[in-house]
Write a protein that holds these residues in place. Sequence first.
Motif, PDB file in Angstrom:
ATOM      1  N   GLY A 137       0.808  -1.212   0.000  1.00 37.17           N
ATOM      2  CA  GLY A 137       0.000   0.000   0.000  1.00 37.17           C
ATOM      3  C   GLY A 137       0.845   1.267   0.000  1.00 37.17           C
ATOM      4  N   VAL A 138       0.184   2.409   0.126  1.00 37.11           N
ATOM      5  CA  VAL A 138       0.847   3.706   0.040  1.00 37.11           C
ATOM      6  C   VAL A 138       1.634   3.984   1.323  1.00 37.11           C
ATOM      7  CG1 VAL A 138       0.511   6.175  -0.337  1.00 37.11           C
ATOM      8  CG2 VAL A 138      -1.025   4.529  -1.428  1.00 37.11           C
ATOM      9  N   THR A 159      -2.464   3.791   3.153  1.00 35.88           N
ATOM     10  CA  THR A 159      -3.470   2.777   2.836  1.00 35.88           C
ATOM     11  C   THR A 159      -4.123   2.249   4.120  1.00 35.88           C
ATOM     12  OG1 THR A 159      -2.478   2.166   0.740  1.00 35.88           O
ATOM     13  CG2 THR A 159      -3.738   0.460   1.838  1.00 35.88           C
ATOM     14  N   MET A 161      -3.192  -0.326   6.166  1.00 32.70           N
ATOM     15  CA  MET A 161      -3.322  -1.781   6.237  1.00 32.70           C
ATOM     16  C   MET A 161      -2.055  -2.410   6.796  1.00 32.70           C
ATOM     17  SD  MET A 161      -5.091  -2.924   2.707  1.00 32.70           S
ATOM     18  CE  MET A 161      -6.766  -2.419   2.316  1.00 32.70           C
ATOM     19  N   LYS A 170       6.491 -15.096  -1.568  1.00 32.71           N
ATOM     20  CA  LYS A 170       6.677 -13.645  -1.678  1.00 32.71           C
ATOM     21  C   LYS A 170       5.389 -12.957  -2.108  1.00 32.71           C
ATOM     22  CE  LYS A 170      11.316 -14.776  -3.076  1.00 32.71           C
ATOM     23  NZ  LYS A 170      11.028 -16.179  -3.453  1.00 32.71           N
ATOM     24  N   GLN A 171       4.301 -13.539  -1.701  1.00 35.16           N
ATOM     25  CA  GLN A 171       2.999 -12.979  -2.039  1.00 35.16           C
ATOM     26  C   GLN A 171       2.312 -12.469  -0.791  1.00 35.16           C
ATOM     27  OE1 GLN A 171       0.885 -16.224  -3.802  1.00 35.16           O
ATOM     28  NE2 GLN A 171       2.351 -16.445  -5.465  1.00 35.16           N
ATOM     29  N   ILE A 172       1.460 -11.458  -1.009  1.00 34.67           N
ATOM     30  CA  ILE A 172       0.603 -11.001   0.081  1.00 34.67           C
ATOM     31  C   ILE A 172      -0.497 -12.040   0.262  1.00 34.67           C
ATOM     32  CG2 ILE A 172      -1.060  -9.268   0.813  1.00 34.67           C
ATOM     33  CD1 ILE A 172       0.617  -7.173  -0.571  1.00 34.67           C
ATOM     34  N   VAL A 173      -0.646 -12.539   1.483  1.00 33.35           N
ATOM     35  CA  VAL A 173      -1.681 -13.541   1.729  1.00 33.35           C
ATOM     36  C   VAL A 173      -2.887 -12.947   2.464  1.00 33.35           C
ATOM     37  CG1 VAL A 173      -0.104 -15.494   1.674  1.00 33.35           C
ATOM     38  CG2 VAL A 173      -0.498 -14.297   3.830  1.00 33.35           C
ATOM     39  N   ALA A 174      -2.719 -11.769   3.042  1.00 37.22           N
ATOM     40  CA  ALA A 174      -3.860 -11.121   3.685  1.00 37.22           C
ATOM     41  C   ALA A 174      -3.566  -9.643   3.879  1.00 37.22           C
ATOM     42  CB  ALA A 174      -4.164 -11.759   5.043  1.00 37.22           C
ATOM     43  N   ASN A 175      -4.626  -8.855   3.826  1.00 36.57           N
ATOM     44  CA  ASN A 175      -4.532  -7.424   4.114  1.00 36.57           C
ATOM     45  C   ASN A 175      -5.522  -7.106   5.221  1.00 36.57           C
ATOM     46  OD1 ASN A 175      -2.767  -6.577   1.798  1.00 36.57           O
ATOM     47  ND2 ASN A 175      -4.467  -7.481   0.665  1.00 36.57           N
TER      48      ASN A 175
ATOM     49  N   LEU B  21       1.867 -11.483  -6.270  1.00 33.44           N
ATOM     50  CA  LEU B  21       0.454 -11.731  -6.497  1.00 33.44           C
ATOM     51  C   LEU B  21      -0.293 -11.272  -5.265  1.00 33.44           C
ATOM     52  CD1 LEU B  21      -1.997 -13.095  -7.853  1.00 33.44           C
ATOM     53  CD2 LEU B  21      -1.308 -15.197  -6.706  1.00 33.44           C
ATOM     54  N   LEU B  22      -1.272 -10.467  -5.484  1.00 33.37           N
ATOM     55  CA  LEU B  22      -2.083 -10.023  -4.369  1.00 33.37           C
ATOM     56  C   LEU B  22      -3.279 -10.951  -4.295  1.00 33.37           C
ATOM     57  CD1 LEU B  22      -1.800  -6.312  -5.337  1.00 33.37           C
ATOM     58  CD2 LEU B  22      -0.410  -7.575  -3.714  1.00 33.37           C
ATOM     59  N   LEU B  23      -3.306 -11.733  -3.252  1.00 37.44           N
ATOM     60  CA  LEU B  23      -4.352 -12.744  -3.172  1.00 37.44           C
ATOM     61  C   LEU B  23      -5.718 -12.116  -3.001  1.00 37.44           C
ATOM     62  CD1 LEU B  23      -3.010 -15.780  -1.205  1.00 37.44           C
ATOM     63  CD2 LEU B  23      -3.078 -15.325  -3.645  1.00 37.44           C
ATOM     64  N   LEU B  24      -5.758 -11.023  -2.277  1.00 38.74           N
ATOM     65  CA  LEU B  24      -7.038 -10.358  -2.116  1.00 38.74           C
ATOM     66  C   LEU B  24      -7.135  -9.274  -3.159  1.00 38.74           C
ATOM     67  CD1 LEU B  24      -7.270 -10.041   1.751  1.00 38.74           C
ATOM     68  CD2 LEU B  24      -7.951 -11.896   0.252  1.00 38.74           C
ATOM     69  N   THR B  95      -4.458   1.711  -2.684  1.00 37.26           N
ATOM     70  CA  THR B  95      -5.243   1.068  -1.631  1.00 37.26           C
ATOM     71  C   THR B  95      -6.382   0.266  -2.232  1.00 37.26           C
ATOM     72  OG1 THR B  95      -4.716   2.862  -0.120  1.00 37.26           O
ATOM     73  CG2 THR B  95      -6.609   1.488   0.458  1.00 37.26           C
ATOM     74  N   PHE B  98      -6.238  -3.406  -3.045  1.00 35.26           N
ATOM     75  CA  PHE B  98      -6.446  -4.404  -1.988  1.00 35.26           C
ATOM     76  C   PHE B  98      -7.909  -4.495  -1.580  1.00 35.26           C
ATOM     77  CE2 PHE B  98      -2.185  -2.531  -1.352  1.00 35.26           C
ATOM     78  CZ  PHE B  98      -1.438  -3.641  -1.670  1.00 35.26           C
ATOM     79  N   MET B  99      -8.708  -3.547  -2.040  1.00 31.25           N
ATOM     80  CA  MET B  99     -10.114  -3.486  -1.634  1.00 31.25           C
ATOM     81  C   MET B  99     -11.058  -3.814  -2.783  1.00 31.25           C
ATOM     82  SD  MET B  99      -9.627  -2.351   1.473  1.00 31.25           S
ATOM     83  CE  MET B  99     -11.367  -2.244   1.867  1.00 31.25           C
TER      84      MET B  99
END
Lengths: 329, 425
Positions: A137-138, A159, A161, A170-175, B21-24, B95, B98-99
């Motif tokens: 995020g920002v 952002t 988060m 190396k992936q985002i799994v949750a925000n 990869l952004l899962l969400l 942002t 992610f949303m």
Amino acid sequence: MRNWTLGALVAALGLSGAGPAHAYKIFVSNERGNDITVLDGTSFEVVDTFAVGQRPRGIAVSPDGAKLFVCASDDDTIQVYSTADYKFLGTLPSGPDPELLVVSPDGTRLYAANEDDNLVTVIDLTTGARVVEIPVGVEPEGMGISPDGQTIVNTSETTNMAHFIDRDSKQIVANVLVDSRPRFAQYKADGSEVWVSAEIGGTVAVIDAASKAIKHTVTFEVPGLRSESIQPVGVRITEDGSKAYVALGPANRVAVVDGTTYEVLDYLLVGQRVWQLAFSPDGKHLFTTNGISNDISVIDVENDEVTQSVQVGQQPWGVAVADVPATTN
Amino acid sequence: MTRSATASSRGRAGWLAGAALLLLGTGALAQNGTAPATPAPQAAAPAPGAPAAQLIRIGFLRSYERRLALSALDIAPESIGLAGAQVAIADNNTTGAFMNQRFELEAVTLKPGDDVSAPARAMIEAGVHYIVTDLSAADTLTVADLAAPAGALVLNAGASDDRLREVDCRANLLHTAPSRSMLTDAIAQFLMWKQWRDWALISGEHENDRLFAEAMKKSAEKFGGAIVAEKVFADAGGARATDSGQAQVQRQIPVFLQDLPEHDVVLVADESEVFGTYIPYNNWVPRLVAGTAGLTAGSWHPASEQWGGAQIQNRFEEAAGRRMQSKDMNAWAAVRVVGEAASRTQSADPAMIDAFVKGPDFTLAAFRGQRLTFRPWNWQMRQPILLGTQAAVVSASPQEGFLHQVSELDTLGIDQPESTCAFPG
């Protein structure tokens, strides 16, 4: 000033000769001074100051205690120094404007937040090469890592988060959406929770590490202080998870929070604009950087008392502790 | 336009495409590839089955014409305000990735005097629910009244007129721009903190200059400053810049100020750029200058780097090729208000977003050291005001010691007990 420093140095050298052979060092980055202040972990006296790159902010020590990593924000690099003799060992390719970093528990990887580019940079410490940059995020800032090194948590200030990143993919799994301007992420030692501070929101979110759900939001209230001036930044949790310490910025206080009930137990008055925190290796002391009063406060963890403050450089920002002998001679 | 702004703020977007990869919310941003192991330099298609991002459209209606100033440094750039809105759209979209939300800016630039009704109607009929304005007070009101039947919200990022927050307030008109009285209160608090209490007020003769002078006088009364003399500087016309340069200014301004009684500070009220810039250093006696010249007040300053400001300055400069000014900050904040509410409510539904913006939990972080909120009685955004010279930030108001039972930010501008705003219904 020079005389004073010299005096302190002499005093510290004298002390170390008489003191225990095994001690530790405290490193404080001085954002405006462009240097690092070194303190003896036994006497809490300044033993050295050495120049580093421009605008040093986040600092960390390698798990073996040998190396100090410094985010030289205005030089767009992470610098590496020896904790023994403060020799400059090299730079790491951090990407632009690195602010905070974490080192993996096994010492093989370093993760840095690049505020200007909305990226988290992953660096392989065995080769010194950049592995990957992960878009987040920002204004990414806070960096936390799970005790097993498997999950990295980055907070993005605009952002709002906490981004959970898996080490291998190396992936985002949750925000996880938290309150305004999240600054810092800290795992409990047992890996069960991540605590994320929100500077403008004035809260700390306790996130369940497994479900990624916010279990509790800690709020703060100091009589006589308006709520806008309570701005949580640095967070540290005791090894046994019983107590957490939250630096409250311009409130000039560190909050002591029960690690189980999340109740605020106490507010400890420290120096002005307190931002970052670090425990001593034995967990008995907590050190705070106070950016406006140019000092660090020493907190006795068992009694939750501020025992002393020590002048460091100009606008202290980050603090890290190395479990290495305080002097080499 | 908005897409390119997003890409540039991310830098090496192509290189990044395969990196993560952004899962969400994978469908939200095209550059987030779906196969992390395989670098994909070109923008990848959204993941199959991912829902399309929810679109939130924000209109920007402004009036701009290059207008000369006494100093070439004070000429507003063509992108003034607009560039702030564009950076905020890029921030919202980062942002939003992610949303599963996407923001688009639809900007219309008019010339002063152009009819604002037609473009405003077109936006509203096209279903734009949020309109950010940088217009005169009268045009701002016109847009707000046209937007009201459709339930659309107008965010005023340009007009500082107090009447828009007072007698002419509207329930669908929010203000991210500080009011004149907030600016003059910010200056007055600082001067009182310095214990420079006696002020000579020099005003231009145009309407905006008089409004600034009136606000300055009310601030003096509010905080205990003394206006020891008032003078009006007549606008004799003529060019802003001439080949004979400063020679006449250096001779004429001291003579004009010669008859002032003893004073600590000269206050200048010259929004019209007729004489204000000439006052500092040309006084008869050596005195500091504040107001619209000398020490000036604003929601932002091109040199502000405190409170995380370096980051917004850096990405603004990268996007706009210049430093960020107050009007850019006002527009940035207006677009961020919508983005912040959309992410907090996790919704693109205007009813949800509007309720949150006008609700008690709304706050915005905007690089000024504390959260910004709206005053529910007139929808003015509470905010610290920066005071600076041309080169640097000198201070930020509210000043230490100016206390308030609700928020110290409410010591700036007209407070609730004095407010004449009454929303219908």
